[in-house]
Design a protein around this motif. Structure first.
Motif: not given
Length: 548
Positions: A75-81, A225-229, A233-238, A302-305
């Motif tokens: 849901g939020a991208g790299a921040a989850g790492f 994943a990059a295409a989704k983020f 519209p969320a500014p912090n996704d990526g 992987m779930a995104i893909s």
């Protein structure tokens, strides 16, 4: 539910298998007397290297690891790492702390961190605050484990529309967990941990080898994943951090690392080992789990893909991100293997939930019941009260699920982390210095806890519509800074806690306010297996009176 019959059968068989092991664990390793907290709550303080490695690993790497982390990355991208670096830096950070805690606890017969604080600072009030903090912080962590089971059951269609039907499977799992924990104590999760970790390693290694091949390779996975983020519209996704995320990421990783081994269940696993050398070897070997965690986190991408769409949430218009990983396995693997993966997640929830409930129950028994209600309690009475308290703690954890209903279940663990961080000055720093005045530590705890709760209360969650307690990222603009960046609430709260503790200590010492006595001595922090005083402490613990 019909299309999930194979998964349900495999899941049920493995779930019942480990539950049976939980009941049989009462006879494992020939306990001297289960009517004693040393046996019921600490496994006889006798676990060796392999048992401790599986127990502590199973304790720390939970359903949070397999459900919440990939869901956050989905849901939020790299921040989850953030979970990966914090589990890397924690082991050297706590290497010295835990061996000192083991030594002083075994020499004095301590069962909980609050026992240590009671003797170290001669303050039953401070010990009470530490005990309450540990209990409150542990309940949302247990709730997180039950949410992991609920996500698996929902994916298999074992759920319903009404509140009762939706939570009924969790109540059943809770009842089974409560029953074998009541009977076998810490031996149950210690024995089950072998099965749990074996299943998890098999499932994850198969997933990271097979899924990239099926989805077109790692390049395709990251591109998707990059295409989704980029379209979000969320500014912090990526898939990489932007400037607004960096302070939050760093402070969250560091704050989480500081919190992890302050949790009562982490300390319980450590105190159950038989020597300092066992802890040293485990702190060296446990980073192997961090490598596994990195692989697990990638399941979110992987779930995104794979085009996974989370199931609907409990509230209209929301989705349940916790179902991302179960759905990924359900859609990409044969039913029999998906059943094994679901069982791994379910068992991965049972092991830490059992340890957490035991640890919280020990805090209540030793630092509330024995200290304030029955000072002359016998070991058998302590064990009985602790068993009952462990049931109450589980009920409280179920309450967190029913009433908080978070968008990301990781919110529960983050809230618990902020709470438990406030014990750092008394427990972690207290192992190295007695400089702090007990009044200063109490003042620091009040300030840190109050600030942390206020900050959490002001944070909304747009995804769920909650106006309060919506996460742990606090806007720096609320402190008057002209920036959109955020910072981890726990990091700020514990920094204020420590600052107030220092200032209050200086004031109290200058005013010559009487401090509590220190019931420990320097040699206590270096005692090891073979020390005759350790054996004496195990048979005649004197935790609550040694400092009075």
């Amino acid at each position: 539910m019909g299309e999930h019959i194979t998964e349900i059968v495999v899941f049920t068989i493995l779930f019942l298998l480990v539950s049976g092991m939980g009941f049989l664990a009462a006879r494992w390793r020939a306990p001297k007397d289960m009517a004693h907290l040393d046996e019921w709550g600490l496994g006889g303080r006798s676990f060796g290297g392999w048992i401790t490695w599986f127990l502590v690993g199973g304790d720390l790497y939970t359903a949070y690891t397999f459900v919440a982390v990939p869901a956050l990355i989905f849901g939020a991208g790299a921040a989850g790492f953030f979970a990966v670096p914090y589990t890397v830096i924690i082991y050297p950070l706590f290497f010295l702390i835990l061996i000192r805690l083991w030594s002083v606890s075994h020499r004095h017969g301590f069962v909980t961190p609050a026992d240590f604080v009671r003797t170290r600072f001669g303050s039953p009030t401070l010990a009470l605050l530490i005990a309450i903090t540990g209990i409150v912080a542990t309940m949302p962590y247990i709730a997180l484990q039950l949410i992991g089971i609920e996500a698996v059951l929902k994916t298999m269609g074992v759920t319903g529309d009404s509140a009762l039907a939706r939570h009924a499977p969790i109540i059943v799992a809770f009842a089974i967990l409560a029953a074998y924990t009541y009977q076998s104590g810490l031996r149950a999760p210690a024995l089950i941990a072998f099965v749990k970790d074996t299943l998890i390693y098999i499932v994850i290694f198969v997933a990271v080898l097979y899924l990239p091949y099926k989805l077109g390779g790692w390049g395709t996975i990251f591109d998707d994943a990059a295409a989704k983020f980029e379209a979000s519209p969320a500014p912090n996704d990526g898939i990489t951090l932007n400037a607004n995320n960096q302070i939050q990421y760093i402070t969250l990783a560091l704050g989480s690392a500081l919190a992890l081994f302050l949790y009562p269940h982490s300390i319980t696993g450590v105190l159950a080992s038989k020597s300092r050398n066992v802890i040293k070897r485990n702190m060296s070997a446990l980073p192997a789990y961090s490598f596994l965690l990195g692989l697990i986190a990638l399941l979110g991408y992987m779930a995104i893909s794979a085009g996974v769409k989370p199931l609907p949430g409990n509230k209209a218009g929301t989705v349940d991100s916790n179902t991302v990983v179960p759905l990924l396995f359900d859609q990409q693997f044969p039913a029999w293997f998906a059943g094994i993966a679901f069982a791994a997640i379910g068992i991965g929830a049972l092991v830490p939930a059992a340890i957490m409930s035991i640890a919280a129950a020990n805090l209540f028994t030793r630092n509330i019941y024995r200290e304030y209600l029955r000072k002359d309690a016998t070991p058998a009475q302590e064990a009985k009260v602790s068993k009952i308290a462990s049931l109450v703690v589980k009920v409280g954890a179920v309450g967190f699920i029913i009433f908080l209903d978070p968008q990301f279940s990781i919110d529960l663990q983050l809230i618990g982390g902020i709470i438990i961080l406030q014990t750092a000055p008394a427990v972690a720093i207290g192992l190295f210095t007695r400089w702090f005045h007990k009044g200063g530590l109490i003042a620091g705890w009040i300030a840190g806890m109050g600030l942390g709760m206020w900050m959490l209360y002001t944070i909304p969650n747009a995804a769920t519509g909650r106006k309060h307690f919506g996460g742990s990222a606090f806007p720096l603009s609320d402190f008057g800074f002209d920036t959109p960046r955020t910072i981890y609430v726990g990091f700020v709260a514990v920094a204020v806690n420590l600052l107030i503790a220092v200032i209050a200590t200086l004031i109290l010492r200058a005013a010559k306010v009487v401090d509590g006595g220190d019931g420990t001595e320097l040699s206590d922090y270096f005692a090891d297996e073979g020390d005759p005083r350790l054996e004496s402490a195990r048979t005649t613990p004197d935790t609550l009176t040694s400092s009075t």
